[in-house]
Design an enzyme around this catalytic site. Structure first.
Site, mmCIF file in Angstrom:
data_model
loop_
_atom_site.group_PDB
_atom_site.id
_atom_site.type_symbol
_atom_site.label_atom_id
_atom_site.label_comp_id
_atom_site.label_asym_id
_atom_site.label_seq_id
_atom_site.Cartn_x
_atom_site.Cartn_y
_atom_site.Cartn_z
ATOM 1 N N ASN A 148 0.549 -1.211 -0.275
ATOM 2 C CA ASN A 148 0.731 -0.157 -0.294
ATOM 3 C C ASN A 148 0.752 0.826 0.146
ATOM 4 O O ASN A 148 1.746 1.250 0.810
ATOM 5 C CB ASN A 148 -1.426 0.174 1.491
ATOM 6 C CG ASN A 148 -2.100 -1.223 1.441
ATOM 7 O OD1 ASN A 148 -2.525 -1.248 -0.311
ATOM 8 N ND2 ASN A 148 -2.495 -2.015 2.736
ATOM 9 N N CYS A 169 -5.203 -7.205 -3.064
ATOM 10 C CA CYS A 169 -5.838 -6.585 -2.027
ATOM 11 C C CYS A 169 -6.220 -8.366 -1.261
ATOM 12 O O CYS A 169 -7.622 -8.337 -2.212
ATOM 13 C CB CYS A 169 -6.108 -5.108 -1.558
ATOM 14 S SG CYS A 169 -6.991 -4.888 0.279
ATOM 15 N N HIS A 170 -6.770 -8.954 -0.105
ATOM 16 C CA HIS A 170 -7.646 -9.000 0.462
ATOM 17 C C HIS A 170 -8.614 -8.657 0.796
ATOM 18 O O HIS A 170 -9.576 -9.553 1.366
ATOM 19 C CB HIS A 170 -7.010 -10.027 1.528
ATOM 20 C CG HIS A 170 -6.798 -9.479 2.575
ATOM 21 N ND1 HIS A 170 -4.941 -9.795 2.472
ATOM 22 C CD2 HIS A 170 -6.817 -8.496 3.632
ATOM 23 C CE1 HIS A 170 -4.830 -8.664 3.912
ATOM 24 N NE2 HIS A 170 -5.883 -8.460 4.179
ATOM 25 N N HIS A 199 -9.933 -0.654 -1.752
ATOM 26 C CA HIS A 199 -10.255 -0.080 -0.315
ATOM 27 C C HIS A 199 -11.696 0.802 0.201
ATOM 28 O O HIS A 199 -12.352 0.703 0.971
ATOM 29 C CB HIS A 199 -9.902 0.515 0.316
ATOM 30 C CG HIS A 199 -8.366 -0.250 1.114
ATOM 31 N ND1 HIS A 199 -7.042 0.291 2.265
ATOM 32 C CD2 HIS A 199 -8.046 -1.277 0.678
ATOM 33 C CE1 HIS A 199 -5.878 -0.738 2.007
ATOM 34 N NE2 HIS A 199 -6.643 -1.618 1.394
#
Length: 439
Positions: A148, A169-170, A199
């Site tokens: 990130n 990204c999880h 996000h």
């Protein structure tokens, strides 16, 4: 021998998750796992841990540490990036403590906001160096970025390096299980569609046996908001904007101008917002690592179960040509999300096979969701502009366009804050250590 290079391999637990997954994948047997990190002790720890894991899992991969980055990358087929430039001390501490002097509070500080901006500025040059090495020694490798700020770093790689890159990204994989567990709902047979930006991707559709589950989700969410819980920001956003967002409430508290406000201190308690969560978490992880290091690093019986991290599944799909669907961070080329900027990085469904990562067309997001995404995209694009041009004024622009920062500080204070952060970072930001300018 095919090769996977792991940059930032001193992240021992994450290396265990990603490379442990690879050890459990038949099509990845026989690969070399090339480990690189600037922290030589952590590098050695990870090498020992992975060799123990290899033995206990019966894998025939080769684990090798490198102190020369270019040699670690040479002839790699896949490169996993999990670096943190500047570490917790000094950089993360700087990112939190200096804004506090201006009354600007954060929770995580790794995506947008002033914390995300400065994390990008110190990381993008390092990643451009990676790309330069890769062009020389492994120009056809896939770069799997886990670091990130995801959108800014992936955007810089895709727009300026020519390296095949996807950001991973999880938060998407976790969104449905977390939501349904929170609301005591069963995920069996659930179908869903998610798209947006990292996000801030949105659960656009969710159904079971053709029945829309959103009415039941919203009903239960309203009831749950009557008591304190850890997901209050996301439920409030869903109530106001109509859709659930993928990343946690602690993150989303600082992505918007509505929740962390000096003039409304009661909001912190009302929405259960954990200010300074990331520094606190870092301290806990450092303490925890010292206690668990021996059990992990030198455990001859260490074992592993495959996680939901995407890396091993991507490599498996590319190696076997058996398609696998991920949600990847890719350039919005051709208007994958048609009401977001073409030069932004979007998080969309992607089909992975021998041809690589193939993003899927989404179309328009609901306009209010696209608008919320654009507020964060503005800061991401200006941060990339600052990093690529060395123009200090674009740092100011990025901060002035950040929703949370702009809602709390005046323009003069934003500029002053950025100047203080640049000075505090010193050699971490060599391109910006010049005389201050006015916007």
């Amino acid at each position: 021998m095919s090769k996977i290079t792991f940059l930032g391999a001193g992240s021992t637990i994450f290396a265990k998750n990603v490379l442990g997954d690879c050890m459990l994948t038949p099509s990845i047997q026989g690969f070399e796992f090339a480990l690189y990190d600037i922290d030589l002790q952590r590098l050695k720890d990870s090498e020992n841990m992975l060799n123990n894991l290899k033995k206990s899992l019966g894998s025939d991969v080769t684990v090798k540490s490198y102190t020369d980055r270019k040699e670690a990358l040479r002839d790699a087929k896949y490169v996993v990036n999990a670096i943190q430039v500047g570490g917790y001390k000094p950089s993360t501490v700087i990112d939190f403590e200096i804004p506090k002097k201006y009354g600007l509070r954060q929770t995580i500080g790794d995506t947008v906001g002033v914390g995300g901006i400065f994390r990008s500025l110190r990381t993008i040059p390092v990643m451009l160096d990676f790309a330069k090495d890769m062009k020389e020694v492994c120009p056809d490798a896939w770069f799997l970025n886990y670091t990130n700020p995801m959108a800014s770093l992936t955007g810089a790689m895709l727009r300026y390096t020519g390296i095949k890159t996807v950001g991973l990204c999880h938060s998407v994989q976790a969104a449905i299980p977390d939501l349904f567990k929170s609301l005591n709902m069963d995920t069996e047979g659930v179908q869903w569609k998610i798209a947006g930006i990292n996000h801030l991707a949105w659960l656009l559709e969710v159904s079971k046996d053709g029945r829309d589950l959103y009415p039941e989700i919203k009903k239960r969410a309203v009831a749950k908001q009557q008591e304190k819980h850890e997901d209050m920001i996301r439920f409030e956003l869903m109530n106001r904007f109509g859709y659930y967002v993928t990343e946690s409430s602690e993150h989303n508290a600082e992505y918007h101008p509505y929740f962390i406000k000096n003039n409304y201190p009661d909001l912190i308690k009302k929405f259960n917002i954990p200010l300074d969560e990331y520094p606190r978490r870092c301290e806990e992880q450092i303490e925890k690592w010292e206690k668990m290091r021996e059990d992990v690093v030198n455990n001859q019986n260490l074992t592993h179960e495959r996680t939901h991290e995407y890396a091993s599944y991507i490599i498996e799909a590319m190696e076997t040509d058996k398609p696998f669907r991920i949600h990847g961070n890719v350039l919005n080329t051709g208007g994958l999300i048609s009401n977001l900027p073409a030069n932004s990085v979007v998080e969309v469904p992607c089909l992975v096979d021998r041809n690589g990562v193939n993003p899927c067309y989404v179309g328009d997001l609901p306009e209010q969701l696209a608008a919320l995404n654009r507020t964060n995209i503005n800061t991401q694009l200006l941060t990339i502009e600052a990093a690529m041009t060395g123009n200090r004024e674009h740092i100011y622009h990025a901060a002035m366009l950040d929703p949370h920062t702009a809602s709390e500080l005046s323009i003069d204070d934003i500029v002053s804050l950025c100047d203080d952060l640049i000075e505090a970072h010193g050699e971490m930001l060599p391109n910006f250590q010049q005389e201050k300018t006015l916007v």
